[in-house]
Design an enzyme around this catalytic site. Structure first.
Site, PDB file in Angstrom:
ATOM      1  N   GLN A  97       2.991  11.560   0.121  1.00  0.00           N
ATOM      2  CA  GLN A  97       1.969  12.372   0.792  1.00  0.00           C
ATOM      3  C   GLN A  97       0.844  11.473   1.320  1.00  0.00           C
ATOM      4  OE1 GLN A  97       2.167  15.774   1.317  1.00  0.00           O
ATOM      5  NE2 GLN A  97       0.329  15.520   2.539  1.00  0.00           N
TER       6      GLN A  97
ATOM      7  N   LYS B  51       4.911  22.670  -0.451  1.00  0.00           N
ATOM      8  CA  LYS B  51       6.238  22.069  -0.279  1.00  0.00           C
ATOM      9  C   LYS B  51       7.113  22.366  -1.506  1.00  0.00           C
ATOM     10  CE  LYS B  51       4.380  18.504   2.735  1.00  0.00           C
ATOM     11  NZ  LYS B  51       3.872  17.147   2.923  1.00  0.00           N
TER      12      LYS B  51
ATOM     13  N   ASP C 229      10.192  12.672   6.181  1.00  0.00           N
ATOM     14  CA  ASP C 229       9.059  12.861   7.097  1.00  0.00           C
ATOM     15  C   ASP C 229       9.366  12.298   8.487  1.00  0.00           C
ATOM     16  OD1 ASP C 229       6.941  14.290   6.096  1.00  0.00           O
ATOM     17  OD2 ASP C 229       6.032  12.594   5.040  1.00  0.00           O
TER      18      ASP C 229
END
Ligand code: NAP
Length: 283
Positions: free
Chosen positions: A97, A53, A120
Site C-alpha cells: 500500500q 480491499k 497493482d
C-alpha cells in the site's frame, strides 16, 4: 439528463462474476487466489483502503492476508517481506500500500515485486508491457474506468478524450488505455493553458486532479462523457473533481463520487488477483 454510471452497481455484478470464477478455480485447482497486502504505518486513508480491499476479497472468496508493519520499518526489512511473498507459492498477488514513509524508496519496493504477482500493475515492466500493448496487469483505477465505459457500450473509437492529471497511477495509464481504444487523447496538467477550451472540445473527460470543482458545467460540451476520479473532502462531504449536480444535465454519461470510480478500483484489483492466480497456477 445524462445517465449515471454507477460504479457501485457495476461492481456488484463484476464482483459476483469474480466470486463465481473463484469457485470454478477452486474446483479445478483445489485452491483459491491469495492476495497479500503490506501496510506500513497508521495513515487513516491507507488503513481504510486496505480494509476495503480485505472485505472485498473475503466476499469474493479470495484469500487475503494483511501484513501490518510500523512506519519505523527499514527499507531492507520491507524488501525482505516482499521477497518472502514473491517466493511463497501460496501467494498469487502482492500489493504494498502506497504511500510509504519518506525514508523508504517507493521505486525500489515496486521494482522488487515479482511482476507475475504485481496486482497493482505498477512494476516498470508491467507498465512497459501496457505501453507496448502486450499482455499486462493493468493498473486498477484506469482499468475500472474502461470497464465502466464498456459497460455502457460507449463508442470510443475516434473520440476526443481529455485526461486531466498525469500521475503514474491514473492519468498516464488512463491516457494510454484510451489511446489503445482508438481515442485521440490530450493530457492536461497543472501547467496546461486554456483548460476550459480543451474541455469544451472533448467527447470524453477523465478528471484525476484531486481538486473539487476543477471541471464545471460551462467547461463541458453537450453530450460529453464525464468520468470523475477525484476524491476530495469539502465541508466533511466526499466530492469529486467535477461539479456533478450541474454537469449531469449536460453530459450523456457521468460517474458520481462517491459510488463511481472508487468501487471499480477495488473491483479491478480483484480481477487482477484472479488474473495473477491463473497465470501462476495454470500449467
Ligand atoms: P496526483 O498524483 O496528485 O496527480 C494530480 C494531477 O493533477 C497532476 O498531474 C497535476 O499536475 C494535475 N493538476 C493539479 N492541479 C491541476 C489543475 N489546476 N489543472 C489541471 N491539472 C492539475 O493525483 P492522483 O494520484 O492521480 O489522483 C488524482 C485524484 O484521484 C485524487 O483526488 C485521488 O484521491 C483520486 N484517486 C481516486 C482513485 C479512486 O479509486 N477513486 C484512485 C486513485 C486516485 P502536475 O503533474 O503538473 O502536478
Amino acid at each position: 439528463m445524462g445517465e449515471i454510471i454507477s460504479g457501485k452497481a457495476l461492481s456488484k455484478d463484476v464482483r459476483e462474476q469474480v466470486r463465481l470464477d473463484v469457485l470454478a478455480l477452486q474446483e479445478k485447482y483445489g485452491k483459491v487466489p491469495h492476495l497479500a497486502v503490506v501496510l506500513v504505518g497508521e495513515d487513516p486513508a491507507s488503513q481504510s483502503y486496505v480494509r476495503g480491499k480485505e472485505r472485498a476479497c473475503t466476499k469474493a472468496g479470495i484469500h487475503s492476508t494483511v501484513i501490518r508493519k510500523p512506519d519505523t520499518i527499514s527499507e531492507e526489512e520491507l524488501l525482505d517481506i516482499v521477497e518472502t511473498l514473491n517466493n511463497d507459492d501460496e501467494v498469487h498477488g502482492v500489493l504494498v500500500q502506497l504511500p510509504l514513509p519518506k525514508h523508504i524508496d517507493e521505486n525500489k519496493v515496486i521494482d522488487a515485486i515479482d511482476i507475475t504477482k504485481d496486482v497493482d500493475g505498477f512494476h516498470p515492466l508491467n507498465v512497459a508491457y501496457m505501453h507496448l500493448g502486450r499482455p499486462a496487469i493493468l493498473p486498477a483505477t484506469p482499468k475500472g474506468i474502461l470497464t465502466m465505459l464498456h459497460s455502457k457500450n460507449i463508442e470510443l473509437q475516434g473520440k476526443d478524450a481529455l485526461i486531466i492529471g498525469r500521475s503514474n497511477i491514473v492519468g498516464k495509464p488512463a491516457a494510454m488505455l484510451l489511446m489503445k481504444e482508438h481515442c485521440t487523447v490530450t493530457i492536461a496538467h497543472s501547467r496546461t493553458k486554456n483548460l476550459k477550451e480543451k474541455c469544451l472540445r472533448a467527447d470524453i473527460i477523465v478528471a484525476a486532479v484531486g481538486r473539487a470543482n476543477t471541471v464545471t458545467a460551462d467547461m463541458v460540451k453537450e453530450g460529453a462523457v464525464v468520468i470523475d476520479v477525484g476524491v476530495n473532502r469539502v465541508d466533511g462531504k466526499l466530492v469529486g473533481d467535477c461539479d456533478f449536480e450541474a454537469i449531469k444535465d449536460k453530459a450523456s454519461y457521468i460517474t458520481p463520487v462517491p459510488g463511481g470510480v472508487g468501487p471499480m478500483t477495488i473491483t479491478s484489483l480483484l480481477q487482477n488477483t484472479l488474473e495473477c492466480f491463473e497465470r501462476i497456477v495454470k500449467p
